[in-house]
Design an enzyme around this catalytic site. Structure first.
Site, PDB file in Angstrom:
ATOM      1  N   TYR A  33      17.250   7.677  37.078  1.00 31.21           N
ATOM      2  CA  TYR A  33      17.107   7.296  38.483  1.00 31.21           C
ATOM      3  C   TYR A  33      16.332   8.363  39.233  1.00 31.21           C
ATOM      4  O   TYR A  33      16.111   9.476  38.731  1.00 31.21           O
ATOM      5  CB  TYR A  33      18.476   7.069  39.117  1.00 31.21           C
ATOM      6  CG  TYR A  33      19.289   8.322  39.423  1.00 31.21           C
ATOM      7  CD1 TYR A  33      19.893   9.057  38.413  1.00 31.21           C
ATOM      8  CD2 TYR A  33      19.449   8.767  40.740  1.00 31.21           C
ATOM      9  CE1 TYR A  33      20.642  10.195  38.706  1.00 31.21           C
ATOM     10  CE2 TYR A  33      20.192   9.894  41.034  1.00 31.21           C
ATOM     11  CZ  TYR A  33      20.791  10.606  40.015  1.00 31.21           C
ATOM     12  OH  TYR A  33      21.518  11.733  40.306  1.00 31.21           O
ATOM     13  N   LYS A 149      17.132  13.096  34.463  1.00 33.38           N
ATOM     14  CA  LYS A 149      17.902  12.568  35.599  1.00 33.38           C
ATOM     15  C   LYS A 149      18.511  11.225  35.213  1.00 33.38           C
ATOM     16  O   LYS A 149      18.045  10.159  35.628  1.00 33.38           O
ATOM     17  CB  LYS A 149      17.006  12.449  36.840  1.00 33.38           C
ATOM     18  CG  LYS A 149      17.799  12.284  38.125  1.00 33.38           C
ATOM     19  CD  LYS A 149      16.940  12.575  39.325  1.00 33.38           C
ATOM     20  CE  LYS A 149      17.627  12.279  40.637  1.00 33.38           C
ATOM     21  NZ  LYS A 149      18.783  13.124  40.918  1.00 33.38           N
ATOM     22  N   GLU A 182      24.406  24.562  39.054  1.00 37.45           N
ATOM     23  CA  GLU A 182      23.900  23.793  40.197  1.00 37.45           C
ATOM     24  C   GLU A 182      25.056  23.020  40.801  1.00 37.45           C
ATOM     25  O   GLU A 182      26.191  23.093  40.304  1.00 37.45           O
ATOM     26  CB  GLU A 182      22.782  22.839  39.755  1.00 37.45           C
ATOM     27  CG  GLU A 182      23.254  21.789  38.769  1.00 37.45           C
ATOM     28  CD  GLU A 182      22.154  20.820  38.328  1.00 37.45           C
ATOM     29  OE1 GLU A 182      21.242  20.538  39.117  1.00 37.45           O
ATOM     30  OE2 GLU A 182      22.248  20.340  37.179  1.00 37.45           O
ATOM     31  N   LEU A 207      19.122  20.235  36.561  1.00 34.95           N
ATOM     32  CA  LEU A 207      18.070  19.319  36.994  1.00 34.95           C
ATOM     33  C   LEU A 207      17.008  20.128  37.736  1.00 34.95           C
ATOM     34  O   LEU A 207      17.343  20.980  38.562  1.00 34.95           O
ATOM     35  CB  LEU A 207      18.650  18.257  37.926  1.00 34.95           C
ATOM     36  CG  LEU A 207      17.641  17.179  38.297  1.00 34.95           C
ATOM     37  CD1 LEU A 207      17.403  16.237  37.130  1.00 34.95           C
ATOM     38  CD2 LEU A 207      18.111  16.395  39.512  1.00 34.95           C
TER      39      LEU A 207
HETATM   40  N1  PDD Z   1      20.754  14.259  43.424  1.00 31.77           N
HETATM   41  N2  PDD Z   1      21.056  18.595  40.851  1.00 31.77           N
HETATM   42  C1  PDD Z   1      21.658  17.418  40.636  1.00 31.77           C
HETATM   43  C2  PDD Z   1      22.711  17.320  39.589  1.00 31.77           C
HETATM   44  C3  PDD Z   1      21.278  16.296  41.391  1.00 31.77           C
HETATM   45  O1  PDD Z   1      21.871  15.102  41.175  1.00 31.77           O
HETATM   46  C4  PDD Z   1      20.278  16.436  42.398  1.00 31.77           C
HETATM   47  C5  PDD Z   1      19.821  15.270  43.228  1.00 31.77           C
HETATM   48  C6  PDD Z   1      19.678  17.692  42.584  1.00 31.77           C
HETATM   49  C7  PDD Z   1      18.579  17.910  43.581  1.00 31.77           C
HETATM   50  O2  PDD Z   1      17.407  17.274  43.146  1.00 31.77           O
HETATM   51  P1  PDD Z   1      16.289  16.742  44.166  1.00 31.77           P
HETATM   52  O3  PDD Z   1      15.892  17.899  45.004  1.00 31.77           O
HETATM   53  O4  PDD Z   1      15.200  16.291  43.278  1.00 31.77           O
HETATM   54  O5  PDD Z   1      16.910  15.637  44.980  1.00 31.77           O
HETATM   55  C8  PDD Z   1      20.092  18.739  41.775  1.00 31.77           C
HETATM   56  C9  PDD Z   1      20.382  13.035  44.101  1.00 31.77           C
HETATM   57  C10 PDD Z   1      19.959  13.249  45.508  1.00 31.77           C
HETATM   58  C11 PDD Z   1      21.535  12.046  43.949  1.00 31.77           C
HETATM   59  O6  PDD Z   1      22.115  12.042  42.863  1.00 31.77           O
HETATM   60  O7  PDD Z   1      21.802  11.289  44.868  1.00 31.77           O
END
Ligand code: PDD
Length: 287
Positions: A33, A149, A182, A207
């Site tokens: 996703y 992801k 994270e 991620l």
């Molecule tokens: N989540 N780490 C994890 C485990 C994440 O699920 C996310 C993002 C991030 C930050 O990634 P980015 O800057 O690309 O959004 C780091 C999304 C927002 C979600 O699961 O809704």
């Protein structure tokens, strides 16, 4: 106005949007996703999210369901139909529908694609950022490929629930060496005792956050010092500031870890400035 979802080529009222019970995303979490922040109806960090989507799919040998150009058009149409200006756009691509069998279907089936759009109350999120949030720590218990992801988010969901039950906004995973990897849905940062920005390097099992990457560019442009180096929860408590980044949170100050204050226990100037600069540049570059 009711929300409109996209499911495999059709826009449908969200309440009527359904996927097949043998979708491999549903049965095996065999799906990836992306989440884009929307500024004024436009996709933030579009290029980064497309590149990561292509990489996640290719790591799982799922083909891109359509060209990047076509996907961009459909994503924008989803936003337009929902009339959302400030919000989030969710895209999920699964390997597709096939009789249940752990190994990939052979011959391959068509990937299944869904999209949803939700509105964000930007005034409420600015108020939240002005106050800051708390995080709790939790042992890292996820698989070894957090760089992909995938929708395999049960440990993340459990961690987030632990945070919520403790009145915190986010959970930070801590690996067996005692370092923060994270957040459950964000990347973790501190401004250390020496005033240097620190966040986990992407060789670690995390991620590669797109917001993280864009913020690193902002930071370098500002001439600020940054170390992509691990930190412990104790380092965070000794730090001047802490914050998290992600499409959902943008740049959000963290004021407490496991109930203990970070710095003065209130949002600091660095996180506030980086939030403002990130939003400015993301808005300007949104498509
Ligand atoms: N989540 N780490 C994890 C485990 C994440 O699920 C996310 C993002 C991030 C930050 O990634 P980015 O800057 O690309 O959004 C780091 C999304 C927002 C979600 O699961 O809704």
């Amino acid at each position: 106005m009711g929300r409109i979802a996209y499911v495999n080529g059709r826009f449908v009222p969200q309440g009527e949007a359904v996927v097949h019970i043998e979708d491999r995303g549903y049965q095996f979490a065999d799906a990836v996703y992306e989440v884009w922040a929307l500024f004024d109806g436009k996709l933030a960090d579009a290029e980064g999210h497309f590149a990561r989507l292509e990489r996640s799919l290719s790591e799982l040998a799922i083909p891109m369901p359509m060209t990047r150009a076509a996907l961009t058009l459909v994503l924008k149409e989803a936003v337009r139909r929902n009339r959302v200006r400030e919000g989030l756009l969710y895209l999920q691509v699964s390997r597709g529908v096939a009789p249940r069998d752990h190994a990939f279907p052979n011959p391959a089936v068509r990937p299944a694609v869904i999209m949803t759009v939700s509105a964000t109350d930007r005034i409420a999120s600015e108020a939240r950022a002005a106050k800051g949030v708390s995080v709790v720590t939790t042992p890292e218990n996820r698989w070894g490929r957090c760089d992909i992801k995938t929708v395999s988010l049960l440990p993340n969901a459990l961690a987030k629930q632990k945070a919520r039950a403790a009145g915190a906004a986010e959970a930070w995973f801590v690996d067996e060496l005692g370092f923060v990897t994270e957040g459950a849905s964000s990347n973790a940062w501190i401004v250390d005792e020496d005033g240097r920005l620190r966040t986990r390097d992407t060789n670690a099992n995390i991620l590669r956050g797109i917001t993280r990457g864009s913020l690193l560019e902002v930071i370098r442009h500002e001439g600020l010092e940054v170390d992509e180096r691990p930190f412990t929860p104790a380092d965070a408590l000794a730090a001047k500031e802490a914050f998290i980044t992600g499409a959902g949170t943008l740049v959000l100050p963290v004021i407490a870890v496991d109930g203990k204050p970070v710095g003065e226990g209130k949002p600091g100037p660095v996180a506030a400035k980086l939030r403002r600069l990130y939003i400015e540049q993301a808005k300007a570059a949104a498509i």
